[in-house]
Structure formats: C-alpha cells, structure tokens
Design an enzyme around this catalytic site. Structure first.
Site, PDB file in Angstrom:
ATOM      1  CE  LYS A   1       3.217  -5.984   3.909  1.00 56.72           C
ATOM      2  NZ  LYS A   1       2.654  -4.810   4.586  1.00 56.72           N
TER       3      LYS A   1
ATOM      4  CG  ASP B   1      -0.369  -0.070   2.516  1.00 56.67           C
ATOM      5  OD1 ASP B   1       0.877  -0.139   2.594  1.00 56.67           O
ATOM      6  OD2 ASP B   1      -1.110  -0.043   3.522  1.00 56.67           O
ATOM      7  CB  SER B   2       4.568   1.768   0.078  1.00 61.05           C
ATOM      8  OG  SER B   2       4.850   0.645  -0.733  1.00 61.05           O
TER       9      SER B   2
ATOM     10  CD  GLU C   1       0.275  -1.515   7.916  1.00 58.95           C
ATOM     11  OE1 GLU C   1      -0.058  -0.760   8.852  1.00 58.95           O
ATOM     12  OE2 GLU C   1       0.783  -1.113   6.858  1.00 58.95           O
TER      13      GLU C   1
ATOM     14  CG  ASP D   1       0.405  -4.147   1.976  1.00 60.97           C
ATOM     15  OD1 ASP D   1       0.504  -5.015   2.867  1.00 60.97           O
ATOM     16  OD2 ASP D   1       1.169  -3.171   1.892  1.00 60.97           O
TER      17      ASP D   1
ATOM     18  CD  GLU E   1       7.218  -0.066   7.962  1.00 62.26           C
ATOM     19  OE1 GLU E   1       6.273  -0.792   7.607  1.00 62.26           O
ATOM     20  OE2 GLU E   1       7.419   1.075   7.504  1.00 62.26           O
TER      21      GLU E   1
HETATM   22  O1  KIV Z   1       3.508  -1.161   1.607  1.00 63.77           O
HETATM   23  C1  KIV Z   1       4.699  -1.438   1.768  1.00 63.77           C
HETATM   24  O2  KIV Z   1       5.576  -1.067   0.983  1.00 63.77           O
HETATM   25  C2  KIV Z   1       5.066  -2.218   2.951  1.00 63.77           C
HETATM   26  C3  KIV Z   1       6.517  -2.396   3.236  1.00 63.77           C
HETATM   27  C4  KIV Z   1       7.040  -1.182   3.904  1.00 63.77           C
HETATM   28  C5  KIV Z   1       6.805  -3.600   4.026  1.00 63.77           C
HETATM   29  O3  KIV Z   1       4.219  -2.652   3.669  1.00 63.77           O
END
Ligand code: KIV
Length: 256
Positions: free
Chosen positions: A107, A39-40, A109, A78, A176
C-alpha cells in the site's frame, strides 16, 4: 483478486492492522479479509509521534512476524515514508523487498502524483492498494490530521486521485478521514473496492487500527470504535501478579 469479486457481489470487506505473530493469529481467526502491516506501527507499537520515523527495516521486521502466523487473510504491507517517492527504481526495489518477506500486496499513500509508480509496481506483478484522502505521511505539509474533502478543490483532487489509481491498476483504495458523501461518490464511480477509515459507511469495506479497536492506543481517533478495553485488562492482570508475588501467594508449590 477476491476483493474485487466481493465488491461485485456487494459483500463488505473487513480489514484491520496487525504487527506481530499473536495478534495476526487472533485477527485471522476472527475472520478479517485482510491484514495490514501498517506504518501506524510507528505510533501504536513503537511510541513515535507520527508515521514518518520508520523505514522498510521496521515494516519488514513486523511483516515477517505477521507472515509467520500463516494467515488465511490477505497480508498487505505499507510502503513507509521515503521508500517510494525518491525514484521509480527505489519504489520498485522497496515493493519487491516487501514481497520477498511475505507481503501479498503493498500500500502506498497518494494519488495522481504516484500513479506512474503504482502502474510500474503493478506491471511488476505486485498487487497495489491505494490510499487517498488523509495521507498521514504528509502530516507536516497538512499541519495535522484534518478531515479531507470539505473544500471543492480538495474534493476534485481526491476524486481525480481515485480515478488515477484505478487507471494505474490498484485492486482497492483506502479512503482515510474524508467527508462521507465524497467517499460514497468515489465508491460508486470506481470499479475497485473502497476500504474506508473515518470516511463514513458508504464504502465497500472498512479498516481500523487494531490498537484502537482494543483500547490500547494512547490517542484514539473519534471515528474509531473501541470494542474492548485491553489496556485495563492487562493492567489488572499484571497488578494481580505484582500483589501475589509481594504477598507470597504466587508461586505456590504447584507453580514450580
Ligand atoms: O498504517 C495504517 O494503519 C493505515 C491505516 C490507517 C489505513 O494506513
């Protein structure tokens, strides 16, 4: 899952983010073990201030582009903010949708508080990667992107998070921006691989954001390493194109 075998063999695991077809091909050819459609992308591709502003629709759009590259590496998607916290039903539906669009794992959080949901997604047959320590989706409550695990109560919570996720059946855990000695302790204590970002070298693997590695991000965290200045290379190339059109050098008759 290959990642667990790699931990057992003491082989380092390398992951990187990618959000589109050409870069998915490039990072796969470069030999990464896993590609995260993170999600970055909200920040490094879409120019948003944090990761809270995107949803499943945006992740799926980019996931589909990555999957079209047919990577050999594991594709992890994500689960964006708001797609798994409201109800277990919605979390299962979100995870299933990501898989339908080509994700091989998802993934989420969080730690203890999402362990039950993680367990259900795993039971559904979807591999889950955990993400503990700094959780950027909680940036508003945290008041910034802070180093985690400096205080004893925080250390204890992060360790509990790791153990709860291991128990829930994750195949790997991203840690992280957490103090390195805690990341090392978790790495020793859990049977699944830890994939770190900004949490020191004593983990089973490392992950970075592609746009940081390539020097493309506006703000690059101090713990990332810039391996190339693509921003400069791209600017120079386009500047040359502008100059050549203006001067009449391009197109020549061969460029017709
Ligand atoms: O979204 C992302 O890039 C991440 C990484 C920082 C692990 O979750």
């Amino acid at each position: 899952m290959d990642f667990i075998k790699k931990k057992r063999r003491g082989e380092k695991i390398v992951m990187i983010t990618a959000y589109d077809y050409p870069f998915a091909k490039i990072v796969d050819e470069a030999g990464v073990d896993g590609i995260l459609v993170g999600d970055s992308l909200a920040m490094v591709v879409l120019g948003l201030e944090n990761t809270l502003g995107i949803g499943l629709k945006e992740i799926i759009h980019h996931l589909r582009a990555v999957v079209r590259a047919k990577p050999r590496a594991l594709v992890v998607a994500d689960m964006p903010f708001g797609s798994y916290e409201i109800s277990t039903k919605e979390a299962l539906r979100s995870a299933a949708l990501l898989v339908k669009h080509g994700a091989e794992a998802v993934k989420l959080e969080g730690g203890e508080e999402i362990a039950d949901v993680v367990k259900k997604i795993v039971k559904m047959g979807i591999p889950v990667m955990g993400h503990i320590g700094l959780n950027p989706q909680r940036v508003l409550a945290l008041g910034g992107y802070k180093l985690m695990g400096k205080k004893e109560h925080q250390r204890e919570k992060i360790l509990r998070d790791a153990l709860a996720l291991e128990d829930a059946g994750v195949f790997a855990i991203v840690i992280e921006h957490t103090v390195p000695d805690l990341a090392a302790e978790i790495t020793k204590k859990v049977s699944v691989p830890t994939i770190c970002i900004g949490s020191g070298p004593h983990c089973d693997g490392q992950i970075l954001v592609l746009h940081d590695v390539l020097g493309l991000s506006d703000v690059i965290p101090y713990f990332a390493k810039v391996y190339a200045d693509l921003k400069q290379i791209a600017r120079d190339a386009v500047r040359k194109f502008v100059e050549e059109v203006k001067s009449g050098k391009f197109p020549s008759l061969e460029n017709r």
